[in-house]
Design a protein around this motif. Structure first.
Motif, short mmCIF file in Angstrom:
data_model
loop_
_atom_site.label_atom_id
_atom_site.label_comp_id
_atom_site.label_asym_id
_atom_site.label_seq_id
_atom_site.Cartn_x
_atom_site.Cartn_y
_atom_site.Cartn_z
N THR A 83 4.56 -15.05 -7.69
CA THR A 83 3.79 -13.82 -7.48
C THR A 83 3.63 -13.07 -8.79
OG1 THR A 83 4.58 -13.65 -5.20
CG2 THR A 83 3.67 -11.66 -6.18
N ALA A 84 4.67 -13.07 -9.62
CA ALA A 84 4.57 -12.42 -10.93
C ALA A 84 3.51 -13.10 -11.77
CB ALA A 84 5.92 -12.47 -11.65
N LEU A 85 3.39 -14.40 -11.66
CA LEU A 85 2.44 -15.16 -12.46
C LEU A 85 1.00 -14.98 -11.97
CD1 LEU A 85 2.04 -17.35 -14.72
CD2 LEU A 85 2.24 -19.04 -12.88
N ARG A 86 0.81 -15.09 -10.67
CA ARG A 86 -0.55 -15.13 -10.10
C ARG A 86 -0.97 -13.84 -9.40
NH1 ARG A 86 -0.02 -21.21 -7.43
NH2 ARG A 86 0.11 -22.35 -9.42
N GLY A 87 -0.02 -12.95 -9.14
CA GLY A 87 -0.35 -11.74 -8.41
C GLY A 87 -0.32 -11.98 -6.91
N GLY A 88 -0.45 -10.91 -6.14
CA GLY A 88 -0.43 -11.01 -4.68
C GLY A 88 0.01 -9.70 -4.07
N GLU A 89 0.46 -9.75 -2.84
CA GLU A 89 0.95 -8.57 -2.15
C GLU A 89 2.44 -8.71 -1.90
OE1 GLU A 89 -1.25 -7.74 1.36
OE2 GLU A 89 -2.98 -6.96 0.27
N ALA A 90 3.12 -7.57 -1.83
CA ALA A 90 4.57 -7.57 -1.59
C ALA A 90 4.93 -6.34 -0.77
CB ALA A 90 5.34 -7.59 -2.90
N THR A 91 6.07 -6.43 -0.10
CA THR A 91 6.58 -5.33 0.70
C THR A 91 7.93 -4.89 0.17
OG1 THR A 91 5.46 -6.20 2.68
CG2 THR A 91 7.18 -4.57 3.03
N ALA A 92 8.06 -3.61 -0.12
CA ALA A 92 9.32 -3.08 -0.62
C ALA A 92 10.32 -2.96 0.52
CB ALA A 92 9.09 -1.72 -1.27
N ALA A 93 11.59 -2.68 0.18
CA ALA A 93 12.63 -2.58 1.20
C ALA A 93 12.37 -1.45 2.18
CB ALA A 93 13.99 -2.38 0.51
N ASP A 94 11.65 -0.41 1.72
CA ASP A 94 11.36 0.72 2.61
C ASP A 94 10.09 0.51 3.43
OD1 ASP A 94 9.37 1.03 0.73
OD2 ASP A 94 10.10 2.93 -0.05
N GLY A 95 9.49 -0.69 3.34
CA GLY A 95 8.32 -1.00 4.16
C GLY A 95 6.99 -0.75 3.49
N ARG A 96 6.98 -0.10 2.33
CA ARG A 96 5.71 0.15 1.66
C ARG A 96 5.14 -1.14 1.07
NH1 ARG A 96 6.87 5.06 -2.37
NH2 ARG A 96 8.92 4.04 -2.47
N ARG A 97 3.85 -1.34 1.27
CA ARG A 97 3.19 -2.53 0.73
C ARG A 97 2.38 -2.15 -0.50
NH1 ARG A 97 3.27 -7.10 3.18
NH2 ARG A 97 1.37 -7.82 2.14
N LEU A 98 2.34 -3.05 -1.46
CA LEU A 98 1.56 -2.78 -2.67
C LEU A 98 1.01 -4.07 -3.23
CD1 LEU A 98 3.96 -2.13 -5.67
CD2 LEU A 98 4.77 -2.90 -3.46
N ARG A 99 -0.03 -3.92 -4.03
CA ARG A 99 -0.67 -5.05 -4.68
C ARG A 99 0.05 -5.33 -6.00
NH1 ARG A 99 -3.66 -9.49 -3.56
NH2 ARG A 99 -4.66 -10.23 -5.47
N ILE A 100 0.46 -6.58 -6.19
CA ILE A 100 1.11 -6.99 -7.42
C ILE A 100 0.08 -7.63 -8.34
CG2 ILE A 100 2.96 -8.35 -8.45
CD1 ILE A 100 3.97 -6.21 -6.55
N PRO A 101 -0.17 -7.08 -9.51
CA PRO A 101 -1.15 -7.68 -10.42
C PRO A 101 -0.60 -8.95 -11.06
CG PRO A 101 -0.06 -5.85 -11.50
CD PRO A 101 0.44 -5.86 -10.09
N ALA A 102 -1.49 -9.88 -11.39
CA ALA A 102 -1.06 -11.09 -12.11
C ALA A 102 -0.46 -10.67 -13.45
CB ALA A 102 -2.26 -12.01 -12.33
N GLY A 103 0.72 -11.17 -13.74
CA GLY A 103 1.38 -10.81 -14.99
C GLY A 103 2.33 -9.63 -14.85
N ALA A 104 2.74 -9.30 -13.63
CA ALA A 104 3.71 -8.22 -13.45
C ALA A 104 5.01 -8.58 -14.15
CB ALA A 104 3.96 -7.97 -11.97
#
Length: 220
Positions: A83-104
């Motif tokens: 996901t760090a390489l290509r990007g995608g979506e992720a969910t934090a421990a508190d339930g918040r979702r965010l978009r992960i940019p490629a290259g995070a």
């Protein structure tokens, strides 16, 4: 002669606290003092850092000052190397979702509803991220690590064509520049490092088998 023993008043003075300091005040003072004096920082002081730690321990055991506790963990979002390489979506421990940019990158902060979250990149046996670089392990025929040559290896990122020189065979490590985490903002383009794991069971190529047979026949 031994150095005089630190008192509670000494500890409070060292951390800049008064007698009525609250738990929050004490914890904040300790973090600030330790950060400034840490010997790994420019201008840090190992002896002062030792005294700050001693004051911290003393105040923890002081009945009339609440024990200092570690600050709560920083809110973060855990992602895998892919996901760090290509990007995608992720969910934090508190339930918040965010978009992960490629290259995070590990440790950077990403905006999310209600503030921001620090990125934490996990690792697996097959794939790791170090700074801007990606590290993977791939099996390769043992004879190639002895003789060298061109080959294609399977990696978590797909097949990669490699030319194994004697130096690479000795190190058992290949670096492919520009194939790590992509450049983003102030972060540079990373490289892909492939650890070569010998595969004793790998079959010979047809060309190598024919060459070996020809050499055996010639020597007979």
């Amino acid at each position: 002669m031994s150095a005089p023993r630190m008192t509670r008043d000494d500890a409070r003075q060292l951390l800049g606290l008064n007698a009525g300091a609250s738990l929050a005040d004490a914890a904040a003072a300790f973090r600030a003092a330790a950060k400034t004096a840490h010997p790994d920082r420019q201008g840090g002081d190992a002896e002062r850092f030792r005294l700050i730690l001693a004051a911290h321990r003393l105040l923890q055991a002081t009945p009339n000052l609440p024990a200092l506790v570690a600050p709560p963990p920083e809110p973060c979002v855990e992602i895998d190397p892919l996901t760090a390489l290509r990007g995608g979506e992720a969910t934090a421990a508190d339930g918040r979702r965010l978009r992960i940019p490629a290259g995070a990158r590990h440790g950077e902060r990403l905006s999310v509803a209600g503030g921001s979250l620090a990125v934490r990149i996990g690792a697996s046996d097959e794939m790791q991220v170090r700074g801007s670089d990606v590290w993977v392990t791939a099996p390769v025929a043992s004879y190639l690590l002895e003789e060298g040559g061109r080959t294609s290896v399977e990696t978590p990122l797909g097949p990669k064509v490699l030319w194994i020189s004697r130096k690479i065979a000795e190190r058992r490590l290949v670096r492919l520049e520009g194939q790590g985490l992509p450049a983003r903002g102030s972060y540079p383009q990373g490289s892909l490092f492939i650890r070569l794991a010998p595969d004793e069971g790998a079959a010979e190529s047809i060309a190598r088998t024919q060459l070996r047979r020809f050499a055996a026949a010639w020597a007979a």
